[in-house]
Structures are given as structure tokens and as C-alpha cells.
Design a protein around this motif. Structure first.
Motif, PDB file in Angstrom:
ATOM      1  N   SER A 114      -2.953   4.962  -4.021  1.00  0.00           N
ATOM      2  CA  SER A 114      -1.993   4.265  -3.151  1.00  0.00           C
ATOM      3  C   SER A 114      -0.618   4.919  -3.208  1.00  0.00           C
ATOM      4  O   SER A 114       0.067   5.037  -2.191  1.00  0.00           O
ATOM      5  CB  SER A 114      -1.904   2.784  -3.542  1.00  0.00           C
ATOM      6  OG  SER A 114      -1.395   2.649  -4.850  1.00  0.00           O
ATOM      7  N   GLN A 143       1.012   6.879  -0.193  1.00  0.00           N
ATOM      8  CA  GLN A 143       2.109   6.003   0.229  1.00  0.00           C
ATOM      9  C   GLN A 143       1.610   4.727   0.924  1.00  0.00           C
ATOM     10  O   GLN A 143       2.126   4.287   1.943  1.00  0.00           O
ATOM     11  CB  GLN A 143       3.084   6.757   1.144  1.00  0.00           C
ATOM     12  CG  GLN A 143       3.756   7.941   0.457  1.00  0.00           C
ATOM     13  CD  GLN A 143       4.746   8.655   1.344  1.00  0.00           C
ATOM     14  OE1 GLN A 143       4.756   8.467   2.566  1.00  0.00           O
ATOM     15  NE2 GLN A 143       5.595   9.478   0.747  1.00  0.00           N
ATOM     16  N   ILE A 144       0.553   4.157   0.312  1.00  0.00           N
ATOM     17  CA  ILE A 144       0.013   2.877   0.773  1.00  0.00           C
ATOM     18  C   ILE A 144       0.647   1.774  -0.070  1.00  0.00           C
ATOM     19  O   ILE A 144       0.594   1.818  -1.306  1.00  0.00           O
ATOM     20  CB  ILE A 144      -1.521   2.848   0.644  1.00  0.00           C
ATOM     21  CG1 ILE A 144      -2.161   3.954   1.486  1.00  0.00           C
ATOM     22  CG2 ILE A 144      -2.074   1.489   1.040  1.00  0.00           C
ATOM     23  CD1 ILE A 144      -3.660   4.100   1.283  1.00  0.00           C
ATOM     24  N   LEU A 145       1.246   0.803   0.565  1.00  0.00           N
ATOM     25  CA  LEU A 145       1.939  -0.260  -0.158  1.00  0.00           C
ATOM     26  C   LEU A 145       0.952  -1.353  -0.577  1.00  0.00           C
ATOM     27  O   LEU A 145       0.325  -2.003   0.257  1.00  0.00           O
ATOM     28  CB  LEU A 145       3.034  -0.868   0.726  1.00  0.00           C
ATOM     29  CG  LEU A 145       4.152   0.101   1.163  1.00  0.00           C
ATOM     30  CD1 LEU A 145       5.130  -0.600   2.084  1.00  0.00           C
ATOM     31  CD2 LEU A 145       4.876   0.663  -0.057  1.00  0.00           C
ATOM     32  N   ASP A 192       0.379  -4.596  -3.706  1.00  0.00           N
ATOM     33  CA  ASP A 192       1.129  -5.469  -4.607  1.00  0.00           C
ATOM     34  C   ASP A 192       0.151  -6.221  -5.514  1.00  0.00           C
ATOM     35  O   ASP A 192      -1.013  -6.429  -5.149  1.00  0.00           O
ATOM     36  CB  ASP A 192       1.963  -6.465  -3.794  1.00  0.00           C
ATOM     37  CG  ASP A 192       2.893  -7.285  -4.676  1.00  0.00           C
ATOM     38  OD1 ASP A 192       3.369  -6.741  -5.684  1.00  0.00           O
ATOM     39  OD2 ASP A 192       3.129  -8.470  -4.350  1.00  0.00           O
ATOM     40  N   LEU A 250      -2.773  -5.929  -0.043  1.00  0.00           N
ATOM     41  CA  LEU A 250      -2.297  -4.858   0.838  1.00  0.00           C
ATOM     42  C   LEU A 250      -1.128  -5.398   1.665  1.00  0.00           C
ATOM     43  O   LEU A 250      -1.228  -6.468   2.273  1.00  0.00           O
ATOM     44  CB  LEU A 250      -3.440  -4.405   1.740  1.00  0.00           C
ATOM     45  CG  LEU A 250      -3.260  -3.109   2.538  1.00  0.00           C
ATOM     46  CD1 LEU A 250      -3.094  -1.919   1.610  1.00  0.00           C
ATOM     47  CD2 LEU A 250      -4.465  -2.896   3.453  1.00  0.00           C
ATOM     48  N   LEU A 251      -0.013  -4.672   1.668  1.00  0.00           N
ATOM     49  CA  LEU A 251       1.180  -5.177   2.341  1.00  0.00           C
ATOM     50  C   LEU A 251       1.254  -4.778   3.812  1.00  0.00           C
ATOM     51  O   LEU A 251       1.995  -5.396   4.589  1.00  0.00           O
ATOM     52  CB  LEU A 251       2.444  -4.674   1.613  1.00  0.00           C
ATOM     53  CG  LEU A 251       2.571  -5.120   0.146  1.00  0.00           C
ATOM     54  CD1 LEU A 251       3.874  -4.585  -0.448  1.00  0.00           C
ATOM     55  CD2 LEU A 251       2.513  -6.632   0.039  1.00  0.00           C
ATOM     56  N   ASP A 252       0.504  -3.766   4.187  1.00  0.00           N
ATOM     57  CA  ASP A 252       0.534  -3.287   5.575  1.00  0.00           C
ATOM     58  C   ASP A 252      -0.900  -3.253   6.115  1.00  0.00           C
ATOM     59  O   ASP A 252      -1.731  -2.482   5.647  1.00  0.00           O
ATOM     60  CB  ASP A 252       1.165  -1.896   5.630  1.00  0.00           C
ATOM     61  CG  ASP A 252       1.365  -1.399   7.056  1.00  0.00           C
ATOM     62  OD1 ASP A 252       0.899  -2.080   7.998  1.00  0.00           O
ATOM     63  OD2 ASP A 252       1.968  -0.329   7.225  1.00  0.00           O
ATOM     64  N   SER A 253      -1.180  -4.089   7.094  1.00  0.00           N
ATOM     65  CA  SER A 253      -2.537  -4.167   7.653  1.00  0.00           C
ATOM     66  C   SER A 253      -2.966  -2.867   8.319  1.00  0.00           C
ATOM     67  O   SER A 253      -4.166  -2.604   8.458  1.00  0.00           O
ATOM     68  CB  SER A 253      -2.624  -5.319   8.665  1.00  0.00           C
ATOM     69  OG  SER A 253      -1.717  -5.120   9.729  1.00  0.00           O
ATOM     70  N   ASN A 254      -2.004  -2.038   8.717  1.00  0.00           N
ATOM     71  CA  ASN A 254      -2.343  -0.758   9.347  1.00  0.00           C
ATOM     72  C   ASN A 254      -2.990   0.224   8.367  1.00  0.00           C
ATOM     73  O   ASN A 254      -3.594   1.209   8.777  1.00  0.00           O
ATOM     74  CB  ASN A 254      -1.086  -0.121   9.950  1.00  0.00           C
ATOM     75  CG  ASN A 254      -0.545  -0.929  11.127  1.00  0.00           C
ATOM     76  OD1 ASN A 254      -1.312  -1.525  11.896  1.00  0.00           O
ATOM     77  ND2 ASN A 254       0.780  -0.978  11.268  1.00  0.00           N
ATOM     78  N   GLU A 255      -2.809  -0.051   7.069  1.00  0.00           N
ATOM     79  CA  GLU A 255      -3.371   0.836   6.054  1.00  0.00           C
ATOM     80  C   GLU A 255      -4.761   0.389   5.589  1.00  0.00           C
ATOM     81  O   GLU A 255      -5.353   0.995   4.704  1.00  0.00           O
ATOM     82  CB  GLU A 255      -2.429   0.886   4.837  1.00  0.00           C
ATOM     83  CG  GLU A 255      -1.017   1.329   5.135  1.00  0.00           C
ATOM     84  CD  GLU A 255      -0.935   2.826   5.443  1.00  0.00           C
ATOM     85  OE1 GLU A 255      -1.988   3.515   5.352  1.00  0.00           O
ATOM     86  OE2 GLU A 255       0.153   3.312   5.769  1.00  0.00           O
ATOM     87  N   LEU A 298      -5.529  -9.783   3.683  1.00  0.00           N
ATOM     88  CA  LEU A 298      -5.057  -8.558   3.033  1.00  0.00           C
ATOM     89  C   LEU A 298      -5.243  -8.590   1.512  1.00  0.00           C
ATOM     90  O   LEU A 298      -4.796  -7.674   0.812  1.00  0.00           O
ATOM     91  CB  LEU A 298      -3.573  -8.336   3.361  1.00  0.00           C
ATOM     92  CG  LEU A 298      -3.240  -8.105   4.842  1.00  0.00           C
ATOM     93  CD1 LEU A 298      -1.738  -7.902   5.034  1.00  0.00           C
ATOM     94  CD2 LEU A 298      -4.008  -6.912   5.404  1.00  0.00           C
TER      95      LEU A 298
END
Length: 524
Positions: free
Chosen positions: A72, A76-78, A80, A93-98, A119
């Protein structure tokens, strides 16, 4: 008439010389390669170990979490709240696009069961993977323990699986309490190296923090090796672990103090370099088996994939830890289930009884061969002695271990060697009875006997190989001596005695006394 070169006699002479020279160190305890006596002959330590396979599963989850964390950061995949538990890994996962990218990455790792709730990810291992990890933990523990003991300098330690999840360790030659304790520590040492980031933001409160509070932050509290009252707060997910280590050696620092230098593989070197480059000014702890050995401040990017561990070691401690790291971490903790010390008096009694059986049996065979076959029996006995010397020589050359069953294998091989000579002499006598000349009886006798001897020895050799491949411990020792004895008997009985008879054939023809030479009264 010019005599042709006696190839068989020359070969027998070389084999005899080889047997004599390499047997002397073992027979007279002089310098040189020797046969190693097994646990049952020289005494030592017998250990039954248990493997806590559940800890191997927990360790696998920790390693997976570390890999996910590195991926990650690298991509650079956010994410938490990445946490590794005893039976799962969880993160958000903080960004659904990832999502597609992380899903593709997880799909490449075999044995994972991924559950998603929007997520939020929860990852577990499949039942098949759990069984594989438990089985692999035992097999890896056997391999690592064997490697450690080999590097420790013990002669032919035996490490085998016992039952479903136990390991039987036999250590010949362990006689002092000091050696016993050192061997036990080396076997049980986990050798689990981790590089862990210090939680600088919260570490000041570490002495007032509970383990539960630390866990809520995704941290863990660990003690320093030299002072258990001194603790440090570390990120629970390690930066890297010992699975990426390729070498570890004891050395000395600039002050002459023992340290351990270690080297990482290419992946570990890249992770080590990237992390140190991004965390200049922060600390990274060197953790071995759950204890912090050092937590130096990162002054600059550390490239080259190497580092060192210091911690007030003695020279012996540094050497033993380096062995544990180099041979590989134990995938799960080892538990001592049973310990038995075999005293040297038992070994002496065993050796005495076996030697009495070997010597008395050999004397009876020698006397029978001479009485029944005359001088041909003497030649057979010479081959028999060379056969025994060859067995000792080969075992000495390869540093093989001689156990009580191994001595039984030697006794059996002596019987097989005599049997071969009996067959040969009887085939020669058959030629005499058929009215054949001495030369023809000799050559036909060896030709006819060789086929039968070769067939019987081949089946015996196959049996020995199968016993060695599928047997354990004492059975392997029996199989080794039996196999060496079979090969030696073919060399001595078929090749050696034939060469001797060819060298003496003119003398035998001139004497015409076949009763003296073969124990057979032939009408001329």
C-alpha cells in the motif's frame, strides 16, 4: 608364454590399500577421518520436542500484514487501521477508486479468504492453507534444527518427525551439562528477526500504557534485552522480518565488542532502503524473538541491504544467534516434551556386546571356511577381512554414524560375503565333479556363481535403499552399513578372490593337490 596383466588382482590390491589406510584412524583412534559412534554407542542426549503450530499461523498473519502494508505504501494506496490478529487481518480502504488494485493484489496471494463490507476488509486463511502452514511448520522446524546442530559442530545429529506434530532429536556426544544447555538453547531459540518502527508520537507514555491501549493504536510494547524494565512502543506491523535474511555472521564492532552482521535479499534490501529513506530522524528497532536489541536513530537512507545487531553479547552468544538467524527462524515455538540422557556406560556395554557377537561370529566363519574349503577358504577369509575394512573405510570417509543396528548390518554383510564365497567354491567343485580341467572349472565357476551372487546382492541393495529412503533413525543406520557391505562383498568375493586365483593358478596346477586348495579330492 607372456602373462597378461591381472586387472582383478590389481583392483583388489587398490581396494585393500584403500580399506587399510582409511580404517586405521577408526581402529586405532589416530588422526584422520573416523567412523562416528551413534547415540546408542557413545551416549548423548535424546529429546522429544513439540511444535506450537498455532503460533506459525499467527506469524503468517503478521507477515501478510507486513506485505500488505508495504504494498500500500509503495503503490500509494491509502489504508487505515491495519491490524494483524491471531486468526485474521483487517484494514479499511480510504479511497474506493483503489479497490480494484488492492483486490488484484490480494487475489495473487494463494490461500486467502477475503471478506469485504464496503471499504472494510477482513482477511482469513482457508482451511487448506491452515493445514499446509501447520505441516510446513513442522517440516521447516526439522530442517532448521538440523541446520543449526550441523553448524553447532555436532557429529551426525538425528532430527526426525515423531507422530503428527512432534520432533525426535538425538545428539550423540553430548556429555557435559554445559554442552547440553547450549544445545537446548540453540534448538529452542526462535531466531525470529524483525525490523520495527518506533511510534515516536506515543513512545513517551510507554511506561504508563497498557498492552490493550497500545493494541488500540496498532502498536505493541516490547522490552529491551538487557533491561526488561526498559520498554519501547513499536508499530505492531513490522517493516520487514527474518524471512528476507540471507546471511548472518558474528563479528566485532570498532570497540571490539561482539555484534552480528546480517544481509537481506533484494526485496528486503529495497524495503529497508525505502523505509530508512522516508524516516530519517526516526528510530527503527532491531527485534529478535520479541526482545529489542537496539533502536538506533536513522541518520540517512540505508542502502545495500545489510545491518548489524548489537546487545552486549558474549562471543558464544553472538555465534549461536548468528547460527539461528542463518539457518532460518523457527516458524513456531518449540516445547520440550521429554529429555533423556544416555550415559556412556550404556554405550560401552553396547559396543562390548556387539564386538563379541561380531568377533565370535567372524572366528566361527573363518574356521569353517578353512576346514571345509582348505586354502580356498583362506583366500575367502582374506576377502572377508578386506570386506570389513572397506565398510569401515567408506563410513570413515563420509563421516557416517555407526549405531547398534548399524553393527548388526555389518554382521549381516559379513554373512552375505561368506555366502558369496561359498557359492563360488561350490561352483568350482561342480566343475571338478563334471570332469572339467582346473582352469575351466575356475572360470565357469566364477561365471555361473557371479550371476546368482549379483542377483541376490541386487535385491539386497534395493531393500537397503528403500529402508534408507523410508526408514528413520536406527533403520537408516542399518541400511547404510548393509548397502556398503553388499557393494564391498561384490568387490572382494567376485573380483578379489578371482584375481588371487588367477595369480596362483600355475602354482595350483603344479601342485595338483585340489584337496589342499579346495577341500575336494579329485581323481586325476
Amino acid at each position: 608364454m607372456k602373462k597378461s596383466f591381472n586387472t582383478k588382482l590389481f583392483f583388489f590390491f587398490i581396494a585393500t590399500l584403500f580399506g587399510v589406510l582409511l580404517s586405521i584412524p577408526s581402529l586405532f583412534q589416530t588422526n584422520g577421518p573416523k567412523v562416528v559412534l551413534g547415540l546408542d554407542l557413545q551416549g548423548g542426549l535424546n529429546l522429544l520436542l513439540g511444535v506450537k503450530t498455532q503460533e506459525a499461523i499467527k506469524s503468517r498473519y503478521t507477515t501478510l500484514a507486513s506485505e500488505i502494508n508495504y504494498y500500500s505504501l509503495d503503490e500509494q494506496i491509502l489504508i487505515d487501521s491495519l491490524k494483524s490478529k491471531e486468526d485474521s487481518i483487517s484494514f479499511s480502504l480510504l479511497d474506493s477508486n483503489e479497490m480494484q488494485k488492492i483486490d488484484d493484489y490480494l487475489a495473487k496471494i494463494p490461500g486467502l479468504v477475503v471478506n469485504k463490507n464496503n471499504l472494510d476488509y477482513t482477511i482469513t486463511l482457508s482451511e487448506t492453507e491452515l493445514i499446509n502452514i501447520e505441516n510446513f511448520a513442522i517440516e521447516q522446524a526439522i530442517g532448521n534444527i538440523r541446520n543449526r546442530l550441523d553448524q553447532f559442530g555436532l557429529s551426525e545429529p538425528s532430527v526426525t518427525k515423531q507422530g503428527v506434530d512432534s520432533i525426535l532429536v538425538q545428539l550423540p556426544g553430548i556429555k557435559t551439562q554445559e554442552d547440553e544447555q547450549r544445545a537446548l538453547e540453540l534448538i529452542s531459540k526462535g531466531g525470529h528477526l524483525q525490523m520495527m518502527a518506533v511510534d515516536e508520537a506515543r513512545n513517551a507514555r510507554v511506561n504508563n500504557m497498557t498492552a490493550q491501549e497500545a493494541e488500540s493504536y496498532g502498536d505493541v510494547i516490547l522490552p529491551f534485552v538487557n533491561d526488561s524494565t526498559q520498554k519501547i512502543l513499536l508499530k505492531a506491523i513490522p517493516v520487514l522480518d527474518g524471512s528476507m535474511l540471507t546471511d548472518a555472521r558474528a563479528a566485532y564492532d570498532q570497540n571490539g565488542q561482539p555484534i552480528i552482521n546480517f544481509t537481506l535479499n533484494s526485496q528486503g534490501g529495497k524495503i529497508f532502503g525505502d523505509f530508512s529513506g522516508k524516516n530519517v530522524g526516526n528510530r527503527m528497532a532491531v527485534v529478535l524473538d520479541g526482545k529489542v536489541y537496539s533502536a538506533p536513530v536513522i541518520r540517512e537512507r540505508i542502502g545495500g541491504g545489510s545491518g548489524q545487531i548489537s546487545g552486549g553479547f558474549s562471543v558464544q552468544e553472538a555465534s549461536d544467534i548468528a547460527i539461528a538467524l542463518r539457518s532460518g527462524a523457527l516458524p513456531a515455538p518449540i516445547v520440550l516434551l521429554e529429555k533423556r540422557s544416555v550415559g556412556p556406560s550404556l554405550g560401552a556395554d553396547s559396543i562390548k556386546a556387539s564386538l563379541v557377537a561380531l568377533i565370535s561370529g567372524s572366528i566361527l566363519v573363518i574356521v569353517f571356511m578353512v576346514v571345509y574349503y582348505g586354502l580356498a577358504g583362506v583366500i575367502a577369509n582374506i576377502a572377508l577381512v578386506v570386506n570389513i575394512l572397506l565398510i569401515i573405510a567408506v563410513m570413515s570417509l563420509f563421516g557416517a554414524t555407526l549405531t547398534l543396528p548399524g553393527m548388526a548390518g555389518i554382521i549381516l554383510s559379513v554373512g552375505m560375503a561368506v555366502d558369496a564365497n561359498v557359492i563360488i567354491n561350490e561352483r568350482i567343485r561342480e566343475g571338478f565333479r563334471a570332469g572339467e580341467s582346473f582352469i575351466k572349472s575356475l572360470e565357469n565357476g566364477y561365471a555361473n556363481a557371479s550371476r546368482a551372487i549379483f542377483d541376490s546382492n541386487l535385491t539386497g541393495l534395493i531393500t537397503a535403499v528403500l529402508l534408507y529412503v523410508y526408514g528413520t533413525g536406527a533403520i537408516k543406520g542399518f541400511a547404510i552399513t548393509m548397502a556398503i557391505g553388499i557393494i564391498a562383498s561384490v568387490i572382494t568375493a567376485i573380483v578379489g578372490t578371482h584375481g588371487i586365483f588367477r595369480a596362483l593358478q600355475n602354482t595350483i596346477l603344479k601342485s595338483g593337490n585340489y584337496s589342499l586348495w579346495f577341500g575336494y579330492k579329485r581323481k586325476v
